[in-house]
Write an enzyme that holds these catalytic residues in place. Structure first.
Site, PDB file in Angstrom:
ATOM      1  N   CYS A 173      62.289  16.271  32.196  1.00  0.00           N
ATOM      2  CA  CYS A 173      62.847  17.317  32.353  1.00  0.00           C
ATOM      3  C   CYS A 173      61.940  18.432  31.652  1.00  0.00           C
ATOM      4  O   CYS A 173      60.993  18.162  30.820  1.00  0.00           O
ATOM      5  CB  CYS A 173      64.217  17.655  32.003  1.00  0.00           C
ATOM      6  SG  CYS A 173      65.450  16.823  32.992  1.00  0.00           S
ATOM      7  N   VAL A 174      62.127  19.802  32.127  1.00  0.00           N
ATOM      8  CA  VAL A 174      61.351  20.778  31.326  1.00  0.00           C
ATOM      9  C   VAL A 174      62.319  21.605  30.618  1.00  0.00           C
ATOM     10  O   VAL A 174      63.481  22.252  31.125  1.00  0.00           O
ATOM     11  CB  VAL A 174      60.537  21.507  32.371  1.00  0.00           C
ATOM     12  CG1 VAL A 174      59.775  22.599  31.631  1.00  0.00           C
ATOM     13  CG2 VAL A 174      59.284  20.447  32.798  1.00  0.00           C
TER      14      VAL A 174
END
Lengths: 203, 101
Positions: free
Chosen positions: B30-31
């Site tokens: 994820c970011v």
């Protein structure tokens, strides 16, 4: 948005039976692989929302070994096999046939864990296939040694956010030099879970 | 005011003000998108999973996608007095967790 999945007593029993047979197959396979007697504990069964999976594993930042396989065929989904850090090193020393001295997993260790994990997952998959009569084939395995949160993150992305629930089958493998907790998460596509539960409900 | 640590789980976004701390743990692939307005001390953190919500039929959670999360986060920050032009920004995450893919 999240629908509660209500399982009938029969379905819970059937899933537990599948889990027990799967764990039995897995213990037999492992025992043959390492040429040692391996016992299993009675599996604990639960259905958990995917968001809660890191908690069940032991917390977002807990380091674990994960083996991941996609399921193809009549039913789409994936299986994730989680071993704690201690469980992973026990497994490695079992596979290597000697007590582990190194505290880090070498490239060979990772490869061995991946292959052993793939065999364990296939054991469960086999039980599920026999019980439901549905064709399910495993993809090649992927391996990660990372934080529980990071592993679940990556899988949820991979699944394209479709799946919401995971069936947890938790079993301890007991060997003279110790015991390792193995957590198998079966994550079917929402449609596939219905198909499987339908098959189980009938029987 | 005592500082509070606010955890931002995946597909979630939070906006808060100093001295509180926003944190995203175990990002994986994820970011995390971070915005911070130093003048009003309003900050936002979004733990996104996918880049775009285009083609998604029912986007019930803006925190899942970069485009919707950024918009929702800016809206919420503006409500608290932050200005987009003042904001510093950063992104972290996107690791290669599994050995294939």
């Amino acid at each position: 948005m999240e629908k509660e999945i209500k399982l009938t007593e029969l379905q819970v029993d059937a899933l537990r039976e599948i889990g027990t047979i799967g764990a039995g197959n897995a213990a037999t396979a492992l025992s043959q692989l390492v040429d040692k007697k391996i016992l299993i504990s009675v599996p604990r069964l639960d259905i958990v929302p995917i968001r809660k999976v890191p908690e069940v594993i032991g917390g977002l930042e807990t380091l674990v070994a994960a083996i991941y396989i996609q399921i193809l065929g009549d039913v789409a989904g994936s299986m994730l096999y989680i071993l704690s850090k201690e469980g992973a090193s026990l497994m490695v020393s079992l596979l290597r046939g000697r007590a582990g001295t190194s505290r880090v997993l070498t490239e060979t260790d990772r490869e061995m864990l991946k292959q052993a994990g793939a065999i364990l997952i296939a054991s469960y998959l086999n039980a599920l296939t026999r019980f439901t009569g549905l064709a399910m084939l495993p993809s090649p395995a992927a391996f990660a040694f990372d934080m529980a949160g990071a592993i679940v993150d990556s899988i949820v992305i991979k699944l394209g956010l479709k799946a919401e629930k995971a069936v947890l089958i938790e079993t301890d493998f007991i060997e003279t030099s110790g015991r390792a907790r193995g957590q198998l998460f079966f994550i079917p596509d929402p449609k596939s879970l219905g198909v499987i539960l339908g098959k189980i409900g009938v029987k | 005011m005592t500082s509070k640590v606010i955890g931002v789980k995946f597909a979630d976004l939070r906006v808060s003000v100093s001295p509180h701390i926003l944190v995203s743990r175990a990002l994986g692939s994820c970011v995390a998108i971070m915005l911070y307005d130093p003048q009003t001390k309003v900050g936002g953190l979004a733990h996104i999973m996918l880049p775009s919500s285009s083609g998604v039929r029912n986007c019930d959670n803006p925190g899942k996608f970069a485009d919707t999360a950024l918009q929702a986060m800016l809206d919420e920050m503006r409500k608290r007095g932050a200005k987009k032009t003042n904001c510093g920004k950063d992104c972290r995450g996107s690791s290669h967790v599994f050995n294939i893919w």
